[in-house]
Enzyme design. Structure first.
Site, mmCIF file in Angstrom:
data_model
loop_
_atom_site.group_PDB
_atom_site.id
_atom_site.type_symbol
_atom_site.label_atom_id
_atom_site.label_comp_id
_atom_site.label_asym_id
_atom_site.label_seq_id
_atom_site.Cartn_x
_atom_site.Cartn_y
_atom_site.Cartn_z
ATOM 1 N N GLU A 1 0.701 -1.242 0.127
ATOM 2 C CA GLU A 1 0.002 -0.035 -0.005
ATOM 3 C C GLU A 1 0.841 1.301 -0.150
ATOM 4 O O GLU A 1 0.661 2.411 -0.584
ATOM 5 C CB GLU A 1 -0.928 0.004 1.030
ATOM 6 C CG GLU A 1 -2.071 -0.888 1.147
ATOM 7 C CD GLU A 1 -3.261 -0.509 -0.005
ATOM 8 O OE1 GLU A 1 -3.031 0.597 -0.684
ATOM 9 O OE2 GLU A 1 -3.994 -1.555 -0.231
ATOM 10 N N TYR B 1 -7.463 6.323 3.401
ATOM 11 C CA TYR B 1 -7.340 5.212 2.704
ATOM 12 C C TYR B 1 -6.392 4.050 2.914
ATOM 13 O O TYR B 1 -6.807 2.953 2.795
ATOM 14 C CB TYR B 1 -7.041 5.597 1.084
ATOM 15 C CG TYR B 1 -6.616 4.620 0.349
ATOM 16 C CD1 TYR B 1 -7.947 3.667 -0.317
ATOM 17 C CD2 TYR B 1 -5.562 4.094 0.049
ATOM 18 C CE1 TYR B 1 -7.751 2.432 -0.802
ATOM 19 C CE2 TYR B 1 -5.302 2.671 -0.690
ATOM 20 C CZ TYR B 1 -6.431 2.093 -1.171
ATOM 21 O OH TYR B 1 -6.229 1.040 -1.927
ATOM 22 N N ASP C 1 -10.566 4.133 -3.365
ATOM 23 C CA ASP C 1 -9.422 4.620 -4.040
ATOM 24 C C ASP C 1 -9.762 5.027 -5.351
ATOM 25 O O ASP C 1 -11.178 5.499 -5.622
ATOM 26 C CB ASP C 1 -8.470 3.540 -4.064
ATOM 27 C CG ASP C 1 -8.575 2.507 -5.421
ATOM 28 O OD1 ASP C 1 -9.979 2.286 -5.658
ATOM 29 O OD2 ASP C 1 -7.959 1.880 -5.848
#
Length: 271
Positions: free
Chosen positions: A4, A87, A105
């Site tokens: 991520e 996020y 996203d």
């Protein structure tokens, strides 16, 4: 968590080989935490935005000291870690630990905009209404919620793409509000992020030099006539033809961000 961080503003094709090497070297947070920051910055290579590596290293230290080396499972705890925003926290909680979080996203925003809003593209910047809609359309059952997030994200990445959507292959073609509206054009022209000639490009060239040198580099070597430098790593920086003021500004920014250290007229990566 590592993926991520790396995938923020960087495509998978560039991230994958670096991620594989990273995870082979540091499979656990405590493995990364035991290394100096300089090693993380070297391993980050040319992924760009090296502050991500800095924050990932800091997060690994905090996970090691505060969570016994185990990545926390809740959005709240994740969000408190260095470099973890809304996020990233929701994505890790959902995809790593199966929590029914609301993940939004770029791909999900685009699918929602077309499928439910009838728009070619979502707004340039995320809005509260988008997150409210994401919560509304997400299934309530835990397993369904996680599957929904994965599915919508993949749909946006592989089928409902920004430039050339494969509508004929879309499983929700008949329900798409954008199709029903006649596929209207975007209400704005997306602007790509500039790179050529920017301070960010110069910063990247300076970081490359610091990564490739085993010993500290003289500060003047970045500011003097670059053509006089013998080390091949200076070629890329010289090729940018950056004026002295821009090189000074880029170098100052790296020092301010803690990505480089100045000692006795020499610059190196932070320990």
């Amino acid at each position: 968590m590592v993926s991520e961080f790396m995938l923020q503003q960087t495509p998978v094709v560039r991230v994958l080989p670096v991620w594989e090497q990273w995870m082979s070297r540091w499979p656990r947070p405590q493995d990364l935490a035991a290394e100096p920051l300089s090693e993380a910055l070297k391993a980050w290579g040319r992924l760009g935005y090296p502050r991500r590596a800095q924050r990932l290293h800091a997060a690994a230290i905090e996970i090691t000291t505060e969570y016994n080396g185990e990545v926390p499972r809740t959005e709240e705890a994740l969000r408190a870690l260095p470099g973890v925003g809304d996020y990233t926290a929701s994505a890790i909680a959902c995809f790593a630990f199966g929590q029914p979080t609301v993940v939004v996203d770029t791909n999900i925003r685009r699918v929602h905009a077309r499928l439910f809003g009838g728009m070619a593209l979502p707004e340039p910047t995320p809005r509260a209404s988008e997150f409210a809609r994401a919560r509304q359309v997400q299934p309530e059952a835990k397993d369904d919620a996680n599957l929904w997030n994965v599915s919508v994200m993949e749909l946006g990445a592989l089928v409902c793409t920004a430039r050339s959507p494969k509508c004929d292959a879309c499983p929700v073609f008949d329900q798409c509000a954008w199709i029903a509206a006649g596929r209207p054009a975007p209400h704005y022209t997306p602007k790509g992020q500039a790179w050529q000639g920017t301070d960010r490009q110069v910063r990247g060239a300076i970081m490359a030099i610091l990564r490739e040198h085993e010993h500290p580099v003289t500060q003047i070597s970045f500011l003097a006539d670059l053509s006089l430098q013998e080390h091949t790593s200076y070629v890329a920086l010289e090729g940018l033809q950056a004026e002295l003021a821009q090189r000074e500004r880029a170098l100052s920014g790296l020092l301010k961000d803690g990505l480089a250290v100045l000692e006795d007229g020499h610059i190196c990566l932070p320990s």
